[in-house]
Design an enzyme around this catalytic site. Structure first.
Site, short mmCIF file in Angstrom:
data_model
loop_
_atom_site.label_atom_id
_atom_site.label_comp_id
_atom_site.label_asym_id
_atom_site.label_seq_id
_atom_site.Cartn_x
_atom_site.Cartn_y
_atom_site.Cartn_z
N GLU A 122 14.41 -4.42 -2.56
CA GLU A 122 13.53 -3.53 -1.81
C GLU A 122 13.83 -3.64 -0.33
O GLU A 122 13.71 -4.74 0.24
CB GLU A 122 12.06 -3.91 -2.04
CG GLU A 122 11.59 -3.70 -3.46
CD GLU A 122 10.17 -4.16 -3.70
OE1 GLU A 122 9.65 -3.92 -4.79
OE2 GLU A 122 9.56 -4.79 -2.79
N HIS A 132 -2.20 -9.28 -1.37
CA HIS A 132 -1.18 -10.32 -1.54
C HIS A 132 -1.68 -11.53 -2.32
O HIS A 132 -0.92 -12.49 -2.52
CB HIS A 132 -0.67 -10.80 -0.17
CG HIS A 132 0.40 -9.92 0.41
ND1 HIS A 132 0.30 -9.30 1.64
CD2 HIS A 132 1.62 -9.53 -0.08
CE1 HIS A 132 1.40 -8.60 1.88
NE2 HIS A 132 2.21 -8.71 0.85
N ARG A 184 12.30 -5.74 6.44
CA ARG A 184 12.58 -6.98 5.71
C ARG A 184 13.05 -6.60 4.31
O ARG A 184 12.90 -5.46 3.88
CB ARG A 184 11.36 -7.90 5.62
CG ARG A 184 10.24 -7.36 4.75
CD ARG A 184 9.03 -8.28 4.74
NE ARG A 184 9.28 -9.52 4.03
CZ ARG A 184 8.98 -9.72 2.74
NH1 ARG A 184 8.45 -8.76 2.01
NH2 ARG A 184 9.22 -10.88 2.16
C1 HEM Z 1 4.29 -8.94 -2.60
C2 HEM Z 1 2.46 -5.11 -0.29
C3 HEM Z 1 4.15 -6.75 3.93
C4 HEM Z 1 5.55 -10.79 1.71
C5 HEM Z 1 3.61 -7.79 -2.33
C6 HEM Z 1 2.88 -7.00 -3.29
C7 HEM Z 1 2.39 -5.93 -2.64
C8 HEM Z 1 2.77 -6.04 -1.26
C9 HEM Z 1 1.55 -4.80 -3.23
C10 HEM Z 1 2.71 -7.31 -4.80
C11 HEM Z 1 1.51 -8.21 -4.98
C12 HEM Z 1 1.12 -8.33 -6.45
O1 HEM Z 1 1.69 -9.16 -7.16
O2 HEM Z 1 0.22 -7.58 -6.88
C13 HEM Z 1 2.80 -5.22 1.05
C14 HEM Z 1 2.49 -4.22 2.05
C15 HEM Z 1 2.95 -4.69 3.24
C16 HEM Z 1 3.56 -5.99 2.98
C17 HEM Z 1 1.75 -2.91 1.80
C18 HEM Z 1 2.90 -4.03 4.58
C19 HEM Z 1 1.88 -3.99 5.31
C20 HEM Z 1 4.66 -8.00 3.70
C21 HEM Z 1 5.24 -8.86 4.70
C22 HEM Z 1 5.62 -10.01 4.07
C23 HEM Z 1 5.29 -9.86 2.67
C24 HEM Z 1 5.39 -8.51 6.17
C25 HEM Z 1 6.26 -11.27 4.61
C26 HEM Z 1 6.79 -11.45 5.73
C27 HEM Z 1 5.38 -10.61 0.35
C28 HEM Z 1 5.91 -11.52 -0.65
C29 HEM Z 1 5.56 -10.97 -1.89
C30 HEM Z 1 4.82 -9.76 -1.62
C31 HEM Z 1 6.66 -12.82 -0.38
C32 HEM Z 1 5.98 -11.52 -3.26
C33 HEM Z 1 7.23 -10.77 -3.65
C34 HEM Z 1 8.06 -11.32 -4.79
O3 HEM Z 1 8.18 -12.53 -5.00
O4 HEM Z 1 8.72 -10.51 -5.46
N1 HEM Z 1 3.50 -7.18 -1.09
N2 HEM Z 1 3.44 -6.26 1.63
N3 HEM Z 1 4.71 -8.64 2.48
N4 HEM Z 1 4.75 -9.55 -0.26
FE1 HEM Z 1 4.07 -7.93 0.70
#
Ligand code: HEM
Length: 343
Positions: free
Chosen positions: A265, A193, A223
Site C-alpha cells: 500500500e 487503529h 508511507r
Molecule cells: C492499520 C487507517 C495513518 C500505521 C490501519 C488500519 C486502518 C488504518 C483502517 C487497519 C486497522 C484494523 O485492523 O482494523 C489509517 C488512516 C490513516 C492512517 C485512515 C490516516 C490518517 C497511519 C500512520 C501510521 C499508521 C501515519 C504510522 C506511521 C498503521 C499500522 C497498521 C495500520 C502499523 C497495521 C498495518 C499492518 O500490519 O498491516 N491503519 N492509518 N497508520 N496503520 Fe494506519
C-alpha cells in the site's frame, strides 16, 4: 506515450498479472532485511521516471480493470462508500485535487477545463465526458467524492480534523486489507487503529497523529504498508471474508508462485484547501511471487523479511497459515549473500 491498459479480473478466474514494465516499477517497500512498524513518513514529492512516484497520483496499466472491480463491489454493497453530511465540501476538495493532478500528469488520458464554476471533465479510458457546476451536487451523477473516486485507483479515507484528532467521516473502501469503512466510520485515529499490535506501546500512533495534524496544503506526505493476499483479489474486506478467508488454506509448494501475492500500500496524506480535511489515499499494488523473484535482490530480501517477521505482526496480517510454505519456497532464491540497504 499513453498507458497500455490491461483487460483482467481480480475475482473468479483471477486473470490479473503485471507486464514486465509494471514489475520493474513495483514499489518494493523494504529498505533492509527485516521489518518492524515505524513512523515511516516522508515528503510525497515527484520521483524518477518509470516509478510509481513519477506523478503524485499514479495511474497504471490496471486502471480500467480496477475501476470495473470497484463498480462491482459498490453495486453489491453501497456501504463501501459513505460520507457524513458535514464532509461534502471535503468531497469537492478531493474532486479538484484528483482532477487537476490527473489532467496535469496524463493529458493524453484526462482533461479538465474550468470557466469559473463551470467545469468540463473528460476521462478517455473510462469514456466519460461530463460538464458540471463545481459546488452543485445536483449537476453530478453521484456526490463529488463518490464521483471522482469511482475514477481513481486505490481506497480513500477523508478525515475531518477537530479536537486535535482525525475522524474517519467519509471514504470509499473497496480494495482493503481486511478492515471495514462501515465499522470504522465516525471513529478517531486511535479508535480505528485499536486492533494493531505493538505499535500503540511503541508510541507510533501518538507521534504519527502529531505529524498528520500538522500537514500543510501543498506539502503531501507518504508511507508504505504491506501485507500478503492469496489470489490477486482486491476486495479482501471483512464483509466478504466468507469468499476469500478459505483461500489461505489452499497454498501448496507447487502453487506459491502464482497464488501468493505481496500487497503493497502506497499511502499518501494531503491537506485539503477549503475544508481543512485530510485525505488519505491508500493505493494497492499486487505482485505474484513468480513476478517478484524475477528480481534476485527482492527475492532474497523478502525471504528474510518474511522468515524473521515478529509473530504478532504475522498473526495480525493473517499470514500464519501459509507463511512457512512461502518462506521455504523463497529460500531457493536466497544464497545468503549480503544485501545493500535502501534499494
Ligand atoms: C492499520 C487507517 C495513518 C500505521 C490501519 C488500519 C486502518 C488504518 C483502517 C487497519 C486497522 C484494523 O485492523 O482494523 C489509517 C488512516 C490513516 C492512517 C485512515 C490516516 C490518517 C497511519 C500512520 C501510521 C499508521 C501515519 C504510522 C506511521 C498503521 C499500522 C497498521 C495500520 C502499523 C497495521 C498495518 C499492518 O500490519 O498491516 N491503519 N492509518 N497508520 N496503520 Fe494506519
Amino acid at each position: 506515450m499513453g498507458i497500455n491498459f490491461r483487460k483482467e479480473t481480480f475475482r473468479d478466474d483471477f486473470s490479473f498479472r503485471n507486464s514486465p514494465e509494471q514489475i520493474r516499477r513495483f514499489p518494493f517497500p523494504f529498505h533492509e532485511d527485516s521489518y518492524m512498524y515505524a513512523v515511516n513518513i516522508e515528503p510525497h514529492t515527484p520521483g524518477p521516471k518509470n516509478t510509481v512516484f513519477e506523478h503524485l497520483i499514479d495511474v497504471d496499466e490496471h486502471y480500467i480493470s480496477e475501476m470495473e472491480d470497484r463498480a462491482l463491489v459498490l453495486a453489491e454493497d453501497p456501504l463501501r462508500c459513505q460520507s457524513l453530511p458535514h464532509m461534502t465540501l471535503a468531497g469537492w476538495d478531493l474532486l479538484e485535487l484528483l482532477m487537476t493532478q490527473k489532467a496535469e500528469s496524463y493529458p493524453e488520458h484526462f482533461s479538465l477545463t474550468r470557466d469559473g464554476d463551470n467545469w468540463h471533465w473528460i476521462n478517455r479510458p473510462l469514456g466519460i465526458d461530463d460538464r458540471f457546476t463545481f459546488g452543485d451536487v445536483s449537476t453530478l451523477p453521484y456526490g463529488p467524492m463518490a464521483y471522482i473516486t469511482r475514477q481513481s485507483q486505490g481506497d480513500f479515507c477523508v478525515l475531518d480534523q477537530r479536537d486535535g484528532n482525525l475522524w474517519m467521516d467519509a471514504g470509499i473502501v473497496t480494495t482493503q486489507a481486511d478492515w471495514s469503512l462501515d465499522f470504522d466510520i465516525g471513529m478517531n485515529f486511535f479508535e480505528w487503529h485499536a486492533p494493531v499490535p505493538l505499535a500503540h506501546d511503541m508510541g507510533i500512533f501518538n507521534r504519527a497523529l502529531k505529524f498528520l495534524t500538522n500537514i500543510q496544503q501543498g506539502q503531501p506526505a507518504r508511507r508504505f504498508n504491506w501485507t500478503m493476499t492469496i489470489n490477486p483479489r482486491l476486495d479482501t474486506s471483512p464483509e466478504n471474508y466468507h469468499k476469500w478467508g478459505v483461500d489461505r488454506t489452499t497454498v501448496t509448494p507447487e502453487n506459491v508462485g502464482q497464488k501468493v501475492h505481496l500487497r503493497v500500500e502506497l499511502q499518501t496524506f494531503w491537506r485539503l484547501p477549503r475544508s481543512n480535511a485530510l485525505v488519505f489515499p491508500i493505493r494497492c499494488y499486487l505482485i505474484k511471487m513468480d513476478e517478484l523473484v524475477t528480481s534476485p535482490k527482492w527475492a532474497r530480501r523478502f525471504h528474510r523479511v518474511l522468515r524473521d517477521l515478529p509473530n504478532e505482526l504475522a498473526e495480525y496480517k493473517g499470514l500464519t497459515r501459509y507463511r512457512q510454505t512461502v518462506v521455504e519456497w523463497l529460500s531457493q532464491y536466497d544464497d545468503g549473500a549480503p544485501t545493500s540497504s535502501g534499494f
